[in-house]
Design a protein around this motif. Structure first.
Motif, PDB file in Angstrom:
ATOM      1  N   UNK A 372       1.161   8.511   2.633  1.00  0.00           N
ATOM      2  CA  UNK A 372       1.982   7.286   2.633  1.00  0.00           C
ATOM      3  C   UNK A 372       1.474   6.287   3.669  1.00  0.00           C
ATOM      4  N   UNK A 373       1.092   6.811   4.835  1.00  0.00           N
ATOM      5  CA  UNK A 373       0.629   5.931   5.919  1.00  0.00           C
ATOM      6  C   UNK A 373      -0.688   5.245   5.566  1.00  0.00           C
ATOM      7  N   UNK A 374      -1.495   5.896   4.716  1.00  0.00           N
ATOM      8  CA  UNK A 374      -2.818   5.354   4.375  1.00  0.00           C
ATOM      9  C   UNK A 374      -2.780   4.481   3.122  1.00  0.00           C
ATOM     10  N   UNK A 375      -1.625   4.416   2.468  1.00  0.00           N
ATOM     11  CA  UNK A 375      -1.545   3.633   1.225  1.00  0.00           C
ATOM     12  C   UNK A 375      -0.426   2.585   1.336  1.00  0.00           C
ATOM     13  N   UNK A 376       0.805   2.993   0.984  1.00  0.00           N
ATOM     14  CA  UNK A 376       1.883   1.999   0.906  1.00  0.00           C
ATOM     15  C   UNK A 376       2.186   1.362   2.271  1.00  0.00           C
ATOM     16  N   UNK A 388       0.112  -4.076  -3.550  1.00  0.00           N
ATOM     17  CA  UNK A 388      -0.816  -3.008  -3.171  1.00  0.00           C
ATOM     18  C   UNK A 388      -0.059  -1.763  -2.717  1.00  0.00           C
ATOM     19  N   UNK A 389      -0.786  -0.630  -2.670  1.00  0.00           N
ATOM     20  CA  UNK A 389      -0.264   0.543  -1.973  1.00  0.00           C
ATOM     21  C   UNK A 389       0.465   1.567  -2.804  1.00  0.00           C
ATOM     22  N   UNK A 390       0.785   1.245  -4.070  1.00  0.00           N
ATOM     23  CA  UNK A 390       1.422   2.249  -4.936  1.00  0.00           C
ATOM     24  C   UNK A 390       0.993   1.995  -6.374  1.00  0.00           C
ATOM     25  N   UNK A 391       1.164   3.023  -7.198  1.00  0.00           N
ATOM     26  CA  UNK A 391       0.755   2.923  -8.606  1.00  0.00           C
ATOM     27  C   UNK A 391       2.010   2.658  -9.424  1.00  0.00           C
ATOM     28  N   UNK A 392       2.269   1.383  -9.656  1.00  0.00           N
ATOM     29  CA  UNK A 392       3.480   0.976 -10.369  1.00  0.00           C
ATOM     30  C   UNK A 392       3.159  -0.186 -11.288  1.00  0.00           C
TER      31      UNK A 392
END
Ligand code: NIG
Ligand code: FE
Length: 432
Positions: A372-376, A388-392
């Motif tokens: 989570x810290x490295x993406x969202x 950015x940061x999640x696949x939605x």
């Protein structure tokens, strides 16, 4: 990494049979950076599928549902299918703290530290950041662009699709603008996303030693206005610490940034503690490093959306025994991110999996927290979590495919690159 640039590559990609898909999809109160137990919500789908069109994510779900979708069924032949059997797919990493505009590695500093000198001692003796300035000042913009382009390609090969990139190794008006232009040029030739930051306040260059205020004036009255006017940076960063800029100087620089419409972030608490509350009125996107922070400041940050960004690669490479106390921040409810801090002095790594591995083993972050810290939360630290940061559905098509069975293997296989494919704004890049 080679990018497949066929005409329809950006237009459609259907990832199928994904062993484990981590969507990081929004949790209930997700209009704010993730904190506490929400950091462990990865949004796992087994046998998943993701359909991307025109650089955006259109649908996310099971392979069965994707193959039953009438729209997809009708166009199956025109859609590029990517079989992800036995693989893990996660959002592309958002590396929210890097310094890629430099010319040479600092091998002398490296050896001096091995012999026992500290970062501060090396800097005081003329090494450190100041020893990177000549290379950048003398470099042609095209040469800097080529350097940055190579790094961006390497980062993508490790799963990174969005990079915050700072200037900060020129430290004259001309060479800082040249650095930002090199970033802009490299960014436009890369399918991923670059967010540029002016770090004119990296250190006081030696020609201004003893009269730092004069240099701060140049940052405030020349660099910031020009960078803003020419749309070359979104953020202004300051290295606020002993041997760099004082809290008063940092406040002046933040004032100028705000006045010119740029947002602020800062290197804080790397070498020594600085009271953070004095900067909160600037609504900083992120405070980075955070090795030395008081309990009171941790409590304050827990109420806010300013992200604490840890860069454990710097602690590792400087040979420090101590790492930021991530548990204290997470348990208090502070939103945390992880970044590489890619730079020639303290952290010459472009690998987010390496940063995650250090966060797990040295800072006791759990693998889900590290992801989570490295993406969202990296996206939150750049204030771009809306795309950015999640696949939605609706977000940018930024994905990283790992040749592993279990997501915990991403930080586990340290020093090895298990990323086999990256999709950057819909463009597929495979490791050759
Ligand atoms: O994030 N601390 C300030 N900036 C970098 C180091 C830059 C350098 O040593 O070249 C950092 O660690
Ligand atoms: Fe840094």
């Amino acid at each position: 990494m080679s990018e497949r640039k066929t005409a329809d590559q950006r237009s459609s990609a259907l990832l199928l049979n994904i062993g484990l898909l981590l969507t990081l999809h929004s949790v209930a109160k997700d209009s704010r950076p993730r904190r506490g137990s929400d950091l462990r919500e990865l949004g796992v789908i087994h046998d998943g599928a993701v359909f991307c069109l025109g650089g955006k994510i259109v649908s996310v779900g099971s392979t069965k549902d994707a193959l039953r979708d009438p729209w997809i069924k009708k166009r199956r032949k025109q859609i590029t299918e990517i079989d992800c059997t036995g693989k893990v797919v996660i959002p592309g990493f958002v590396d929210s703290h890097t310094h890629p505009v430099f010319v040479r590695p600092r091998l002398v500093d490296f050896e001096k530290r091995i012999e026992g000198a500290t970062y501060e001692q090396i800097a005081a003796a003329g090494g450190g950041i100041r020893s990177s300035l000549e290379g950048v000042r003398n470099a042609a913009k095209a040469a800097l662009k080529a350097k940055v382009s190579n790094v961006l390609r390497d980062m993508a090969a490790h799963g990174t699709t969005t990079v915050e990139a700072k200037s900060g190794y020129g430290l004259t008006l001309e060479s800082e603008l040249k650095s930002l232009e090199a970033l802009r040029d490299a960014a436009s030739a890369w399918p991923g996303t670059v967010v540029s930051t002016l770090l004119g306040a990296h250190v006081v260059p030696k020609e201004f030693q003893g009269c730092s205020q004069k240099y701060v004036e140049i940052v405030c009255k020349e660099m910031i206005p020009q960078a803003a006017k020419r749309n070359l940076a979104r953020f202004v960063d300051v290295f606020c610490d002993k041997g760099a800029f004082t809290p008063e100087e940092t406040g002046q620089i933040f004032d100028s940034a705000m006045k010119h419409g740029l947002q602020v972030r800062a290197h804080m608490g790397q070498l020594s503690e600085t009271a953070l509350t004095q900067f909160l009125r600037f609504n900083p996107a992120s405070f980075d490093h955070m090795d030395h922070v008081s309990d009171d400041d941790v409590k304050q940050l827990a109420k806010l959306d300013t992200v604490a960004t840890f860069v454990p690669g710097a602690n590792y490479f400087l040979g420090l025994k101590k790492y930021p106390d991530a548990r204290r921040f997470i348990d208090a409810g502070v939103p945390v991110a992880l970044a590489t801090d890619y730079n020639p002095g303290t952290s010459p790594t472009m690998s987010m999996p390496m940063a995650m591995s250090l966060a797990c083993t040295q800072m006791k972050m759990s693998p889900p927290e590290a992801i989570s810290a490295a993406t969202i939360n990296g996206a939150w630290a750049l204030r771009i979590a809306d795309r950015k940061g999640s696949i939605e559905p609706g977000k940018d098509a930024d994905l990283a495919v790992f040749d592993v069975q279990d997501y915990r293997e991403i930080p586990y296989w340290y020093g090895a690159n298990r990323c086999c494919m990256t999709i950057l704004n819909g463009v597929v890049a495979t490791r050759s």
